[in-house]
Design a protein around this motif. Structure first.
Motif, PDB file in Angstrom:
ATOM      1  N   ALA A  63       0.837  -1.195   0.000  1.00  0.00           N
ATOM      2  CA  ALA A  63       0.000   0.000   0.000  1.00  0.00           C
ATOM      3  C   ALA A  63       0.873   1.246   0.000  1.00  0.00           C
ATOM      4  CB  ALA A  63      -0.901   0.005   1.233  1.00  0.00           C
ATOM      5  N   TRP A  64       0.233   2.363  -0.347  1.00  0.00           N
ATOM      6  CA  TRP A  64       0.884   3.663  -0.249  1.00  0.00           C
ATOM      7  C   TRP A  64       0.783   4.142   1.185  1.00  0.00           C
ATOM      8  CZ3 TRP A  64       3.616   5.795  -4.140  1.00  0.00           C
ATOM      9  CH2 TRP A  64       3.420   5.270  -5.419  1.00  0.00           C
ATOM     10  N   VAL A  65       1.865   4.696   1.712  1.00  0.00           N
ATOM     11  CA  VAL A  65       1.890   5.242   3.067  1.00  0.00           C
ATOM     12  C   VAL A  65       2.435   6.658   3.013  1.00  0.00           C
ATOM     13  CG1 VAL A  65       2.113   3.004   4.214  1.00  0.00           C
ATOM     14  CG2 VAL A  65       4.167   4.259   3.551  1.00  0.00           C
ATOM     15  N   ARG A  66       2.108   7.461   4.013  1.00  0.00           N
ATOM     16  CA  ARG A  66       2.605   8.824   4.050  1.00  0.00           C
ATOM     17  C   ARG A  66       4.123   8.814   4.115  1.00  0.00           C
ATOM     18  NH1 ARG A  66      -1.005  10.564   7.609  1.00  0.00           N
ATOM     19  NH2 ARG A  66       0.387  10.154   9.330  1.00  0.00           N
ATOM     20  N   LEU A  67       4.769   9.650   3.337  1.00  0.00           N
ATOM     21  CA  LEU A  67       6.231   9.694   3.284  1.00  0.00           C
ATOM     22  C   LEU A  67       6.828  10.264   4.558  1.00  0.00           C
ATOM     23  CD1 LEU A  67       8.858   9.347   1.628  1.00  0.00           C
ATOM     24  CD2 LEU A  67       8.481  11.643   0.755  1.00  0.00           C
ATOM     25  N   TYR A  68       6.204  11.294   5.114  1.00  0.00           N
ATOM     26  CA  TYR A  68       6.784  11.988   6.253  1.00  0.00           C
ATOM     27  C   TYR A  68       6.173  11.515   7.567  1.00  0.00           C
ATOM     28  CZ  TYR A  68       8.291  15.044   2.502  1.00  0.00           C
ATOM     29  OH  TYR A  68       8.841  15.529   1.359  1.00  0.00           O
ATOM     30  N   ASN A  69       7.048  11.083   8.476  1.00  0.00           N
ATOM     31  CA  ASN A  69       6.623  10.726   9.831  1.00  0.00           C
ATOM     32  C   ASN A  69       6.983  11.825  10.825  1.00  0.00           C
ATOM     33  OD1 ASN A  69       5.608   8.186   9.104  1.00  0.00           O
ATOM     34  ND2 ASN A  69       7.659   7.319   9.142  1.00  0.00           N
ATOM     35  N   GLU A  70       7.894  12.685  10.417  1.00  0.00           N
ATOM     36  CA  GLU A  70       8.314  13.807  11.251  1.00  0.00           C
ATOM     37  C   GLU A  70       8.440  15.040  10.372  1.00  0.00           C
ATOM     38  OE1 GLU A  70      11.868  13.094  13.480  1.00  0.00           O
ATOM     39  OE2 GLU A  70      11.284  11.041  13.952  1.00  0.00           O
ATOM     40  N   ALA A  71       8.211  16.189  10.977  1.00  0.00           N
ATOM     41  CA  ALA A  71       8.361  17.450  10.240  1.00  0.00           C
ATOM     42  C   ALA A  71       8.956  18.487  11.180  1.00  0.00           C
ATOM     43  CB  ALA A  71       7.018  17.926   9.712  1.00  0.00           C
ATOM     44  N   TRP A  72       9.777  19.353  10.632  1.00  0.00           N
ATOM     45  CA  TRP A  72      10.382  20.454  11.392  1.00  0.00           C
ATOM     46  C   TRP A  72       9.823  21.736  10.816  1.00  0.00           C
ATOM     47  CZ3 TRP A  72      13.978  20.416  15.366  1.00  0.00           C
ATOM     48  CH2 TRP A  72      14.511  21.653  15.708  1.00  0.00           C
ATOM     49  N   LEU A  73       9.103  22.479  11.630  1.00  0.00           N
ATOM     50  CA  LEU A  73       8.498  23.728  11.188  1.00  0.00           C
ATOM     51  C   LEU A  73       9.151  24.871  11.951  1.00  0.00           C
ATOM     52  CD1 LEU A  73       6.299  25.105   9.504  1.00  0.00           C
ATOM     53  CD2 LEU A  73       4.754  24.792  11.425  1.00  0.00           C
ATOM     54  N   GLU A  74       9.835  25.732  11.229  1.00  0.00           N
ATOM     55  CA  GLU A  74      10.543  26.836  11.849  1.00  0.00           C
ATOM     56  C   GLU A  74      10.093  28.132  11.183  1.00  0.00           C
ATOM     57  OE1 GLU A  74      15.208  27.978  12.618  1.00  0.00           O
ATOM     58  OE2 GLU A  74      14.635  25.893  12.334  1.00  0.00           O
ATOM     59  N   LEU A  75       9.414  28.962  11.971  1.00  0.00           N
ATOM     60  CA  LEU A  75       8.878  30.227  11.468  1.00  0.00           C
ATOM     61  C   LEU A  75       9.174  31.330  12.475  1.00  0.00           C
ATOM     62  CD1 LEU A  75       5.351  28.957  10.415  1.00  0.00           C
ATOM     63  CD2 LEU A  75       7.198  29.544   8.876  1.00  0.00           C
ATOM     64  N   GLY A  76       9.169  32.561  11.994  1.00  0.00           N
ATOM     65  CA  GLY A  76       9.366  33.698  12.874  1.00  0.00           C
ATOM     66  C   GLY A  76       8.173  33.915  13.788  1.00  0.00           C
ATOM     67  N   ARG A  77       8.377  34.790  14.750  1.00  0.00           N
ATOM     68  CA  ARG A  77       7.315  35.110  15.692  1.00  0.00           C
ATOM     69  C   ARG A  77       6.093  35.678  14.965  1.00  0.00           C
ATOM     70  NH1 ARG A  77       9.462  38.822  20.316  1.00  0.00           N
ATOM     71  NH2 ARG A  77       7.252  38.702  20.766  1.00  0.00           N
ATOM     72  N   GLY A  78       4.915  35.319  15.476  1.00  0.00           N
ATOM     73  CA  GLY A  78       3.680  35.883  14.947  1.00  0.00           C
ATOM     74  C   GLY A  78       3.184  35.274  13.651  1.00  0.00           C
ATOM     75  N   ASN A  79       3.723  34.124  13.253  1.00  0.00           N
ATOM     76  CA  ASN A  79       3.282  33.478  12.010  1.00  0.00           C
ATOM     77  C   ASN A  79       2.324  32.317  12.247  1.00  0.00           C
ATOM     78  OD1 ASN A  79       4.528  34.714   9.581  1.00  0.00           O
ATOM     79  ND2 ASN A  79       6.371  34.432  10.799  1.00  0.00           N
ATOM     80  N   GLY A  80       1.836  32.168  13.469  1.00  0.00           N
ATOM     81  CA  GLY A  80       0.803  31.170  13.746  1.00  0.00           C
ATOM     82  C   GLY A  80       1.294  29.745  13.852  1.00  0.00           C
ATOM     83  N   LYS A  81       2.500  29.549  14.365  1.00  0.00           N
ATOM     84  CA  LYS A  81       3.030  28.189  14.506  1.00  0.00           C
ATOM     85  C   LYS A  81       2.134  27.332  15.396  1.00  0.00           C
ATOM     86  CE  LYS A  81       6.952  29.656  16.071  1.00  0.00           C
ATOM     87  NZ  LYS A  81       6.899  31.087  15.848  1.00  0.00           N
ATOM     88  N   SER A  82       1.736  27.880  16.528  1.00  0.00           N
ATOM     89  CA  SER A  82       0.936  27.104  17.485  1.00  0.00           C
ATOM     90  C   SER A  82      -0.380  26.663  16.862  1.00  0.00           C
ATOM     91  CB  SER A  82       0.662  27.928  18.742  1.00  0.00           C
ATOM     92  OG  SER A  82       1.873  28.240  19.388  1.00  0.00           O
ATOM     93  N   GLU A  83      -1.053  27.552  16.156  1.00  0.00           N
ATOM     94  CA  GLU A  83      -2.336  27.205  15.536  1.00  0.00           C
ATOM     95  C   GLU A  83      -2.156  26.143  14.458  1.00  0.00           C
ATOM     96  OE1 GLU A  83      -1.258  30.288  16.039  1.00  0.00           O
ATOM     97  OE2 GLU A  83      -2.712  31.175  17.393  1.00  0.00           O
ATOM     98  N   LYS A  84      -1.131  26.299  13.636  1.00  0.00           N
ATOM     99  CA  LYS A  84      -0.895  25.313  12.580  1.00  0.00           C
ATOM    100  C   LYS A  84      -0.569  23.943  13.161  1.00  0.00           C
ATOM    101  CE  LYS A  84       1.630  28.270  10.019  1.00  0.00           C
ATOM    102  NZ  LYS A  84       0.908  29.434  10.457  1.00  0.00           N
ATOM    103  N   LEU A  85       0.292  23.921  14.177  1.00  0.00           N
ATOM    104  CA  LEU A  85       0.669  22.640  14.771  1.00  0.00           C
ATOM    105  C   LEU A  85      -0.487  22.010  15.539  1.00  0.00           C
ATOM    106  CD1 LEU A  85       4.318  23.419  15.820  1.00  0.00           C
ATOM    107  CD2 LEU A  85       3.497  22.139  13.856  1.00  0.00           C
ATOM    108  N   ALA A  86      -1.339  22.823  16.147  1.00  0.00           N
ATOM    109  CA  ALA A  86      -2.535  22.282  16.798  1.00  0.00           C
ATOM    110  C   ALA A  86      -3.449  21.646  15.756  1.00  0.00           C
ATOM    111  CB  ALA A  86      -3.269  23.379  17.557  1.00  0.00           C
TER     112      ALA A  86
END
Length: 102
Positions: A63-86
């Protein structure tokens, strides 16, 4: 039949993740409180769609499986990291379709 490890983009998977963000989730505070979580083009095209729509073929599972099991998201302050990760965490918990998701 695809070969083991072959990588492909599955638009339906990407659409499902994008639709979850934009149709189910809402902002919780600030001036956008209770407004739908509409992804900006860079959020949609550079984070959410590639993260959930890129797959590899696993010959052992057949079967096909998702390629990414981990992701690193690095953004500046005020770009909504918490909301996106939630949103990512909620998607992985509920509508992702993986049995026994943690």
């Amino acid at each position: 039949m695809p070969t083991d490890g072959e990588v492909a983009f599955v638009p339906a998977w990407a659409d499902r993740a994008q639709n979850f963000f934009e149709r189910v989730l809402v902002h919780t505070k600030g001036r956008h409180a209770r407004a739908p979580f509409i992804l900006a083009p860079w959020q949609r095209d550079d984070i959410v769609r590639p993260l959930f729509g890129t797959a590899r073929f696993d010959a052992q599972l057949g079967a096909w499986v998702r390629l990414y099991n981990e992701a690193w998201l690095e953004l500046g302050r005020g770009n909504g990291k918490s909301e996106k990760l939630a949103g990512v965490a909620l998607y992985l918990l509920c509508p992702d379709g993986e049995k026994g998701a943690e």
